[in-house]
Design a protein around this motif. Structure first.
Motif, PDB file in Angstrom:
ATOM      1  N   SER A 343       0.818  -1.216   0.000  1.00 10.95           N
ATOM      2  CA  SER A 343       0.000   0.000   0.000  1.00 10.95           C
ATOM      3  C   SER A 343       0.852   1.267   0.000  1.00 10.95           C
ATOM      4  O   SER A 343       0.353   2.346   0.338  1.00 10.95           O
ATOM      5  CB  SER A 343      -0.945  -0.004   1.206  1.00 10.95           C
ATOM      6  N   ASN A 344       2.121   1.145  -0.383  1.00 10.27           N
ATOM      7  CA  ASN A 344       3.017   2.309  -0.475  1.00 10.27           C
ATOM      8  C   ASN A 344       3.017   3.149   0.794  1.00 10.27           C
ATOM      9  O   ASN A 344       2.962   4.375   0.739  1.00 10.27           O
ATOM     10  CB  ASN A 344       2.637   3.189  -1.676  1.00 10.27           C
ATOM     11  N   ALA A 345       3.045   2.464   1.925  1.00 11.35           N
ATOM     12  CA  ALA A 345       2.997   3.179   3.202  1.00 11.35           C
ATOM     13  C   ALA A 345       4.388   3.451   3.764  1.00 11.35           C
ATOM     14  O   ALA A 345       4.515   4.126   4.778  1.00 11.35           O
ATOM     15  CB  ALA A 345       2.186   2.368   4.210  1.00 11.35           C
ATOM     16  N   VAL A 346       5.424   2.918   3.108  1.00 12.08           N
ATOM     17  CA  VAL A 346       6.785   3.080   3.647  1.00 12.08           C
ATOM     18  C   VAL A 346       7.484   4.247   2.951  1.00 12.08           C
ATOM     19  O   VAL A 346       7.449   4.360   1.724  1.00 12.08           O
ATOM     20  CB  VAL A 346       7.612   1.784   3.451  1.00 12.08           C
ATOM     21  N   ARG A 347       8.077   5.118   3.754  1.00 12.07           N
ATOM     22  CA  ARG A 347       8.881   6.231   3.223  1.00 12.07           C
ATOM     23  C   ARG A 347      10.326   5.988   3.642  1.00 12.07           C
ATOM     24  O   ARG A 347      10.577   5.529   4.760  1.00 12.07           O
ATOM     25  CB  ARG A 347       8.422   7.574   3.807  1.00 12.07           C
ATOM     26  N   MET A 348      11.275   6.307   2.762  1.00 16.95           N
ATOM     27  CA  MET A 348      12.685   6.139   3.125  1.00 16.95           C
ATOM     28  C   MET A 348      13.276   7.516   3.430  1.00 16.95           C
ATOM     29  O   MET A 348      13.166   8.445   2.621  1.00 16.95           O
ATOM     30  CB  MET A 348      13.453   5.472   1.980  1.00 16.95           C
ATOM     31  N   THR A 349      13.837   7.648   4.606  1.00 14.12           N
ATOM     32  CA  THR A 349      14.452   8.914   5.005  1.00 14.12           C
ATOM     33  C   THR A 349      15.948   8.673   5.225  1.00 14.12           C
ATOM     34  O   THR A 349      16.414   7.526   5.193  1.00 14.12           O
ATOM     35  CB  THR A 349      13.836   9.442   6.319  1.00 14.12           C
ATOM     36  N   ASP A 350      16.686   9.743   5.474  1.00 12.84           N
ATOM     37  CA  ASP A 350      18.131   9.592   5.708  1.00 12.84           C
ATOM     38  C   ASP A 350      18.412   8.738   6.934  1.00 12.84           C
ATOM     39  O   ASP A 350      19.444   8.078   7.033  1.00 12.84           O
ATOM     40  CB  ASP A 350      18.782  10.971   5.889  1.00 12.84           C
TER      41      ASP A 350
END
Ligand code: SF4
Ligand code: SF4
Length: 390
Positions: A343-350
């Protein structure tokens, strides 16, 4: 017994289901009953050849043994494995339980006695929660177009579904077709329930999986079973039967017929028949064996009415609150969760992966597939007090 059946044009052949009496898990009695039930449908040699890898898929939903009525008995699976080996095949036994915590698969294999017994019979035993998982697309699927499942299920030359006879709140009964749901590791099962949230859509989802995997043989452990809500003590039944067929749909339909249920009242079987995936029309099923005239008493789907009470629904949702959260200290930004999230719920951050809970459907694929064990399940206050934190 009369059934309100469908009559689809063009179907002429009759599918055979053997029903053999077997009132105990005594090895000698069981071994003989398995031989008789398999011989009545052509013998195991008509399904297995030397050199083939045969995956035996029992129903190991939880850590209760076969005698309890909740799981396929270890001896049914182990003796089948021994027969595969005698034909020169390689026997693999595997499943993934309905429980969602790390190590659940191994715990269930141990507590049901399946690992020890089947290994003593020469089988390789695997937990699908702890084995290679492959991404698969099912182009012609009605619901389940994209799924992660145990590689062993796709790699086997022959898949044998070895279910337990049980009722089910969503599918009426859980048998040979529904048993295949266990090839989806842990959290993928949750995803399946999200995609297939009604009886009809869940039936189609199960059949998408069935069409992909195409089990060659089904052998049902109905020596004991479960009815209604599977309460220990009151809901265990003892039909004292083994069923076998080349057609898993027909086998499930035959079990329904013995229980006095029209197969066409079971959405999964009705849809299987309509989609041409198997035979569910009683007129097209030949039941043979000394148990052909048996009646399975007291087999009735659990009532679901309590869930309709608003305050109980509220209580249930408070208990069930589970949020996946990433520990930044453990996350190495490998991106597995990003790729797996449906469901495209994951965001990648630094500083690592981060989960947007409003978009999350709680399938817990990220939890299952994180190699760093960085995704924890955060239960609410009530859930932690009832079940403990994870
Ligand atoms: S799978 Fe685990 S380690 Fe990899 S990015 Fe996601 S949370 Fe981080
Ligand atoms: S973040 Fe994505 S993969 Fe993880 S539980 Fe939520 S929906 Fe599933």
């Amino acid at each position: 017994m009369r059934y309100s059946g469908l009559s689809l044009k063009g179907r002429k052949s009759v599918v055979r289901v053997s029903v053999v009496r077997c009132t105990a898990y005594d090895e000698t009695v069981l071994d003989r009953a398995l031989d008789v039930s398999l011989d009545l449908i052509g013998g195991l040699e008509s399904f297995v050849s030397a050199g083939q890898t045969v995956l035996l898929k029992p129903n190991l939903l939880e850590a209760r043994d076969g005698e309890s009525g909740a799981t396929t008995d270890k001896r049914v699976v182990g003796l089948l494995a021994e027969k595969v080996l005698a034909l020169g095949g390689k026997a693999v036994v595997g499943d993934s339980p309905g429980l969602r915590y790390r190590g659940a698969g191994e715990t269930v294999l141990r507590e049901t006695g399946t690992r020890a017994y089947c290994e003593s019979r020469g089988a390789e035993v695997v937990s699908f929660d702890n084995t290679e998982i492959v991404e698969t697309r099912i182009p012609d699927a009605a619901i389940l177009k994209h799924v992660y499942l145990a590689a062993a299920a796709l790699e086997a030359d022959v898949l044998v579904t070895v279910p337990k006879l049980k009722t089910h709140s969503l599918t009426v009964m859980t048998g040979a077709v529904k048993n295949l749901y266990g090839v989806l590791p842990g959290g993928q099962k949750t995803l399946g329930h999200v995609l297939g949230e009604t009886k009809e859509t869940f039936a189609d989802l199960l059949l998408d999986l069935y069409a992909l995997l195409k089990p060659k043989l089904a052998v049902m452990d109905a020596v004991t079973g479960m009815t209604r809500s599977w309460r220990t003590g009151t809901d265990r039944i003892e039909p004292g039967l083994l069923l076998a067929s080349a057609d898993s749909v027909a086998l499930d339909a035959a079990a329904c017929m013995l229980a006095g249920i029209s197969p066409f009242d079971v959405p999964m079987l009705r849809r299987a028949h309509e989609r041409g995936l198997g035979v569910a029309d009683p007129a097209e099923i030949e039941i043979v064996g000394d148990g052909a005239g048996a009646r399975i008493e007291g087999f009735a789907a659990p009532a679901r009415s309590l869930v309709a009470w608003p305050f109980l629904r509220l209580f249930a949702s408070a208990i069930k609150k589970e949020d996946p959260r990433v520990s930044p200290e453990l996350c190495d930004r490998c991106g597995n969760c990003l790729k797996a999230c449906p469901s495209n719920a994951v965001r990648m951050t630094d500083s690592g992966a981060w989960i947007e809970l409003d978009a999350c459907i709680r399938c817990f694929c990220c939890h299952e597939l994180c190699p760093r064990r960085a995704v924890e399940i955060d239960r609410g206050w009530l859930g932690q007090r009832l079940f403990g934190a994870r």
